[in-house]
Design an enzyme around this catalytic site. Structure first.
Site, PDB file in Angstrom:
ATOM      1  N   HIS A  22       0.810  -1.225   0.000  1.00 41.70           N
ATOM      2  CA  HIS A  22       0.000   0.000   0.000  1.00 41.70           C
ATOM      3  C   HIS A  22       0.848   1.284   0.000  1.00 41.70           C
ATOM      4  O   HIS A  22       0.426   2.299   0.545  1.00 41.70           O
ATOM      5  CB  HIS A  22      -0.985  -0.016   1.178  1.00 41.70           C
ATOM      6  CG  HIS A  22      -0.343  -0.011   2.543  1.00 41.70           C
ATOM      7  ND1 HIS A  22      -0.847  -0.694   3.621  1.00 41.70           N
ATOM      8  CD2 HIS A  22       0.760   0.607   3.015  1.00 41.70           C
ATOM      9  CE1 HIS A  22      -0.083  -0.501   4.675  1.00 41.70           C
ATOM     10  NE2 HIS A  22       0.905   0.291   4.334  1.00 41.70           N
ATOM     11  N   GLU A  35       4.489  -4.851   8.581  1.00 39.46           N
ATOM     12  CA  GLU A  35       3.087  -4.742   8.129  1.00 39.46           C
ATOM     13  C   GLU A  35       2.550  -6.076   7.605  1.00 39.46           C
ATOM     14  O   GLU A  35       1.328  -6.220   7.432  1.00 39.46           O
ATOM     15  CB  GLU A  35       2.966  -3.676   7.031  1.00 39.46           C
ATOM     16  CG  GLU A  35       3.155  -2.263   7.548  1.00 39.46           C
ATOM     17  CD  GLU A  35       3.279  -1.228   6.437  1.00 39.46           C
ATOM     18  OE1 GLU A  35       3.152  -0.043   6.743  1.00 39.46           O
ATOM     19  OE2 GLU A  35       3.510  -1.600   5.259  1.00 39.46           O
ATOM     20  N   HIS A  83      10.391  -3.883   3.798  1.00 41.15           N
ATOM     21  CA  HIS A  83      10.900  -2.526   3.584  1.00 41.15           C
ATOM     22  C   HIS A  83      11.230  -1.871   4.911  1.00 41.15           C
ATOM     23  O   HIS A  83      10.708  -2.253   5.950  1.00 41.15           O
ATOM     24  CB  HIS A  83       9.946  -1.664   2.752  1.00 41.15           C
ATOM     25  CG  HIS A  83       8.597  -1.337   3.358  1.00 41.15           C
ATOM     26  ND1 HIS A  83       7.676  -2.276   3.743  1.00 41.15           N
ATOM     27  CD2 HIS A  83       8.009  -0.140   3.593  1.00 41.15           C
ATOM     28  CE1 HIS A  83       6.571  -1.669   4.181  1.00 41.15           C
ATOM     29  NE2 HIS A  83       6.757  -0.370   4.114  1.00 41.15           N
ATOM     30  N   HIS A  87      -1.405   5.227   9.537  1.00 35.04           N
ATOM     31  CA  HIS A  87      -0.098   5.900   9.518  1.00 35.04           C
ATOM     32  C   HIS A  87      -0.200   7.311  10.098  1.00 35.04           C
ATOM     33  O   HIS A  87       0.319   8.264   9.522  1.00 35.04           O
ATOM     34  CB  HIS A  87       0.423   5.997   8.089  1.00 35.04           C
ATOM     35  CG  HIS A  87       0.609   4.691   7.390  1.00 35.04           C
ATOM     36  ND1 HIS A  87      -0.445   3.883   7.031  1.00 35.04           N
ATOM     37  CD2 HIS A  87       1.725   4.042   6.992  1.00 35.04           C
ATOM     38  CE1 HIS A  87       0.025   2.795   6.423  1.00 35.04           C
ATOM     39  NE2 HIS A  87       1.338   2.867   6.396  1.00 35.04           N
TER      40      HIS A  87
END
Lengths: 128, 285
Positions: B12, B240, B193, B59
């Site tokens: 995302h 995530e 990441h 976030h």
């Protein structure tokens, strides 16, 4: 598994945003959260000192923001999801922020990301 | 009786929204990533879900660090996007399904998950981008939403084992829902990441492949590492993948069949991945 008193082995180059960081970084993260509002982004640009004072940034936080020092902001408790909102005010994206933390130039950092596609080729090779 | 048609998993990254906005789908940098979505679009056109139960992480749009729920279930009639700090064009709103939300909430608490309930909830790119990718031409999203936010931001995070159990409890709730909806479950974010620290730019294709290979056939294999070890292997934001693990749980305890996978390095700082699964084992005709 580790017992609660035992700390797991640190991960090189990695600063987990835990309770200690969250407590230490509350002010700078609160300021960055305020940047969800465009008027607040403009207020920061108009008077950075005044805006940081309004959020009671700690001296290490204020210093790191003044120097645009991302690792310094993280050391002062900044969380990257929030710092990304501050970076956006300066027109910086996550490759720029990556460059600032790794000492690579932005083109070098982007090239490093692209080069990691080789990992897929190596896996395919290893698996025949 | 409601039917769980399958699960859709996707990265995302905010930059995807920007690429969509600028129409960069055929750009050489973006094409290998966007080419992963037509099969998902076709699968959704065929299965026609009318409700999505989406596991994602916020976030810093809906939740600030003053109050940080480990698991939060939306129970709103509508979910809006808002400025996430970058002044980007806003994503479309979602229609909620409060009755199903409360059914899930009641069942989760009955099953001893001490969740937070949200009757007002803003949703960020982690929820909107997965829909933008698979309904590029929609004027309105063709399904209702039940969002479930997992804290992947402030440690301690819930363990992978707990996230899988949460998903399985959601599955149980969906199976005993009296409505006749067709439900798709989604997990968004990842894969490997890391945005912060001297290790920024870290990507680990071997670990991502382990996760993707096991997610359908043996999701419990993803739960054997502590969160700390998962961060070591997948990066500070690669964690995530917890959203994927929860969504896999919501597909049901039995085996699932992988219908589609795309994996591409890099999109922005991220190893980007897309998967589709259906519950059960498909027997070749």
């Amino acid at each position: 598994m580790t017992t609660p008193t035992e700390r797991p082995e640190p991960i090189p180059g990695t600063h987990l945003f835990d309770g200690e960081a969250a407590a230490k970084g509350f002010e700078i993260n609160a300021m960055c959260y305020s940047f969800n509002d465009a008027a607040n982004r403009q207020a920061f640009l108009d008077d950075e000192d005044g805006y940081c004072a309004k959020f009671k940034l700690t001296p290490p936080q204020r210093d790191a923001v003044a120097k645009r020092d991302v690792l310094g902001m993280i050391a002062a408790g900044g969380n990257i999801y929030y710092l990304a909102k501050l970076a956006g005010i300066f027109g910086l994206n996550v490759q720029d922020v990556g460059s600032m933390q790794t000492g690579l130039t932005v083109p070098e950092f982007k090239a490093m990301l692209l080069a990691q596609a080789d990992q897929i080729k190596q896996l395919e090779k290893a698996n025949g | 009786m409601a039917e769980i048609v399958g699960a859709y998993f996707t990265s995302h990254v905010p930059a995807i929204g920007n690429a969509i906005h600028k129409g960069l789908q055929q750009d050489p940098y973006w094409k290998p990533f966007f080419d992963g979505y037509p099969p998902v679009q076709q699968w959704l056109a065929k299965t026609k879900p009318d409700v999505a139960v989406v596991f994602y992480n916020d976030h810093g749009l809906n939740f600030f660090l003053d109050k940080m729920p480990t698991f939060a279930v939306g129970a709103a009639p509508q979910y809006d996007n808002a400025d996430e700090g970058w002044g980007l064009p806003l994503f479309k709103s979602f229609e909620g399904h409060p009755a199903l939300s409360w059914h899930i909430i009641n069942n989760l608490v009955e099953d001893e998950f001490d969740i937070t309930t949200c009757q007002k909830m803003l949703v960020d790119h982690a929820l909107s981008i997965p829909f933008e990718l698979v309904y590029p031409d929609a004027d309105a999203w063709p399904m209702k939403l039940v969002p479930i936010a997992i804290n992947t931001v402030q440690h301690p995070l819930p363990s992978a084992k707990r996230c899988l159990a949460l998903g399985r409890a959601v599955n149980k709730a969906l199976r005993n829902w009296a409505g006749d909806e067709r439900i798709v479950v989604m997990g968004t974010g990842g894969l490997s990441h890391q945005l912060d620290g001297e290790r920024a730019g870290f990507i680990n294709a071997a670990y991502d492949t382990f996760c993707m290979d096991n997610l359908s056939v043996d999701p419990d294999a993803l739960t054997r590492d502590s969160v700390h070890e998962m961060v070591r292997k997948s990066g500070t934001q690669g964690i995530e993948v917890l959203n994927w693990i929860a969504a896999r749980g919501a597909l049901g305890e039995g085996p699932a069949t992988e219908l589609h996978r795309n994996y591409h390095i890099p999109i922005s700082n991220t190893a980007a991945a897309t998967m589709v699964m259906e519950p059960g084992v498909l027997v070749p005709a």
